[in-house]
Design a protein around this motif. Structure first.
Motif, PDB file in Angstrom:
ATOM      1  N   TYR A  28       0.934  -1.111  -0.050  1.00 38.46           N
ATOM      2  CA  TYR A  28       0.064   0.001   0.185  1.00 38.46           C
ATOM      3  C   TYR A  28       0.881   1.097   0.055  1.00 38.46           C
ATOM      4  N   ARG A  29       1.792   1.308   0.916  1.00 34.40           N
ATOM      5  CA  ARG A  29       2.585   2.510   0.848  1.00 34.40           C
ATOM      6  C   ARG A  29       3.300   2.844  -0.486  1.00 34.40           C
ATOM      7  N   GLU A  30       3.527   1.920  -1.321  1.00 34.32           N
ATOM      8  CA  GLU A  30       3.985   2.356  -2.722  1.00 34.32           C
ATOM      9  C   GLU A  30       3.006   2.516  -3.714  1.00 34.32           C
ATOM     10  N   MET A  31       1.789   2.094  -3.631  1.00 33.56           N
ATOM     11  CA  MET A  31       0.692   2.245  -4.458  1.00 33.56           C
ATOM     12  C   MET A  31       0.579   3.498  -5.274  1.00 33.56           C
ATOM     13  N   PRO A  32       0.525   4.707  -4.594  1.00 33.87           N
ATOM     14  CA  PRO A  32       0.496   6.017  -5.340  1.00 33.87           C
ATOM     15  C   PRO A  32       1.311   6.185  -6.153  1.00 33.87           C
ATOM     16  N   LYS A  33       2.626   5.648  -6.177  1.00 33.57           N
ATOM     17  CA  LYS A  33       3.542   5.924  -7.513  1.00 33.57           C
ATOM     18  C   LYS A  33       3.371   4.726  -8.315  1.00 33.57           C
ATOM     19  N   ASN A  34       3.177   3.548  -7.774  1.00 37.60           N
ATOM     20  CA  ASN A  34       3.092   2.269  -8.765  1.00 37.60           C
ATOM     21  C   ASN A  34       1.990   2.187  -9.554  1.00 37.60           C
ATOM     22  N   ALA A  35       0.746   2.555  -8.758  1.00 38.81           N
ATOM     23  CA  ALA A  35      -0.570   2.370  -9.727  1.00 38.81           C
ATOM     24  C   ALA A  35      -0.318   3.370 -11.003  1.00 38.81           C
ATOM     25  N   ILE A  44      -5.035   9.226  -6.408  1.00 38.18           N
ATOM     26  CA  ILE A  44      -5.065  10.546  -5.947  1.00 38.18           C
ATOM     27  C   ILE A  44      -4.304  10.552  -4.279  1.00 38.18           C
ATOM     28  N   SER A  45      -4.731   9.658  -3.697  1.00 42.73           N
ATOM     29  CA  SER A  45      -3.919   9.434  -2.429  1.00 42.73           C
ATOM     30  C   SER A  45      -4.265   8.137  -1.719  1.00 42.73           C
ATOM     31  N   VAL A  46      -3.501   7.498  -0.912  1.00 35.93           N
ATOM     32  CA  VAL A  46      -3.805   6.307  -0.069  1.00 35.93           C
ATOM     33  C   VAL A  46      -3.141   6.429   1.327  1.00 35.93           C
ATOM     34  N   THR A  47      -3.991   6.035   2.366  1.00 32.75           N
ATOM     35  CA  THR A  47      -3.802   6.047   3.729  1.00 32.75           C
ATOM     36  C   THR A  47      -4.037   4.597   4.288  1.00 32.75           C
ATOM     37  N   ALA A  48      -3.173   4.102   4.830  1.00 32.89           N
ATOM     38  CA  ALA A  48      -3.409   2.704   5.476  1.00 32.89           C
ATOM     39  C   ALA A  48      -2.520   2.599   6.844  1.00 32.89           C
ATOM     40  N   GLY A  49      -3.112   1.688   7.557  1.00 32.86           N
ATOM     41  CA  GLY A  49      -2.279   1.278   8.686  1.00 32.86           C
ATOM     42  C   GLY A  49      -3.170   0.359   9.515  1.00 32.86           C
ATOM     43  N   PRO A  50      -2.445  -0.492  10.670  1.00 28.91           N
ATOM     44  CA  PRO A  50      -3.140  -1.183  11.639  1.00 28.91           C
ATOM     45  C   PRO A  50      -4.034  -0.556  12.422  1.00 28.91           C
ATOM     46  N   ALA A  51      -5.233  -1.090  12.553  1.00 24.84           N
ATOM     47  CA  ALA A  51      -6.412  -0.615  13.289  1.00 24.84           C
ATOM     48  C   ALA A  51      -5.924  -0.869  14.863  1.00 24.84           C
ATOM     49  N   PHE A  52      -6.586   0.116  15.557  1.00 25.32           N
ATOM     50  CA  PHE A  52      -6.264   0.131  17.086  1.00 25.32           C
ATOM     51  C   PHE A  52      -7.222  -1.089  17.715  1.00 25.32           C
ATOM     52  N   PRO A  53      -6.646  -1.885  18.386  1.00 27.73           N
ATOM     53  CA  PRO A  53      -7.574  -2.883  19.065  1.00 27.73           C
ATOM     54  C   PRO A  53      -8.923  -2.322  19.542  1.00 27.73           C
ATOM     55  N   LEU A  87      -1.121  -5.987  -5.112  1.00 34.24           N
ATOM     56  CA  LEU A  87      -1.405  -6.065  -4.100  1.00 34.24           C
ATOM     57  C   LEU A  87      -2.512  -7.145  -3.574  1.00 34.24           C
ATOM     58  N   LYS A  88      -3.514  -7.445  -4.589  1.00 36.44           N
ATOM     59  CA  LYS A  88      -4.473  -8.393  -4.371  1.00 36.44           C
ATOM     60  C   LYS A  88      -3.903  -9.702  -4.043  1.00 36.44           C
ATOM     61  N   LYS A  89      -2.647 -10.127  -4.825  1.00 35.51           N
ATOM     62  CA  LYS A  89      -1.866 -11.287  -4.639  1.00 35.51           C
ATOM     63  C   LYS A  89      -1.403 -11.311  -3.110  1.00 35.51           C
ATOM     64  N   VAL A  90      -0.772 -10.366  -2.574  1.00 33.88           N
ATOM     65  CA  VAL A  90      -0.252 -10.282  -1.367  1.00 33.88           C
ATOM     66  C   VAL A  90      -1.464 -10.338  -0.300  1.00 33.88           C
ATOM     67  N   ALA A  91      -2.645  -9.482  -0.764  1.00 34.64           N
ATOM     68  CA  ALA A  91      -3.792  -9.722   0.178  1.00 34.64           C
ATOM     69  C   ALA A  91      -4.265 -11.337   0.547  1.00 34.64           C
ATOM     70  N   LYS A  92      -4.395 -11.675  -0.685  1.00 39.52           N
ATOM     71  CA  LYS A  92      -5.000 -13.128  -0.436  1.00 39.52           C
ATOM     72  C   LYS A  92      -4.230 -14.063   0.052  1.00 39.52           C
ATOM     73  N   SER A  93      -2.967 -14.013  -0.012  1.00 44.31           N
ATOM     74  CA  SER A  93      -2.040 -14.775   0.884  1.00 44.31           C
ATOM     75  C   SER A  93      -1.957 -14.534   2.434  1.00 44.31           C
TER      76      SER A  93
END
Length: 108
Positions: A28-35, A44-53, A87-93
């Protein structure tokens, strides 16, 4: 004729293992430049991170917000974008569940 409003897309993943969460976040971190569409970045933008418990998270551990100029760009992302395919390949795994919603902001 009014211009289309950006499309906000929220994707949630159930990924229990912290190491696997980081694998997905690295993509996800690389998505804005790789897509790319027509050879140019189009997300336009991507923000992502682990959810708080939190009990309200219902087991979802990673959240991502992607913004597209149009619904057509989001459809391209889903069906034709090589970076999103990676990204989908990684996510599915690594994920044990996924949910996605998208919307136009009605407040501005």
């Amino acid at each position: 004729m009014s211009a289309t409003k950006p499309i906000n897309r929220i994707t949630l993943f159930k990924i229990p293992d912290a190491e696997d969460q980081e694998k997905l976040l690295a993509v996800y971190r690389e998505m804005p430049k790789n897509a790319k569409k027509d050879g140019k970045p189009y997300v336009i933008s991507v923000t992502a991170g682990p959810a708080f418990p939190d009990q309200r998270s219902q087991g979802y551990t990673v959240a991502a917000v992607s913004v597209f100029a149009s619904k057509e760009d989001m459809v391209y992302y889903d069906n034709d974008c090589a970076a999103h395919a990676a990204l989908k390949k990684v996510a599915k795994s690594v994920h044990q569940g996924v949910m996605m919603v998208y919307f136009e902001n009605r407040f501005n």
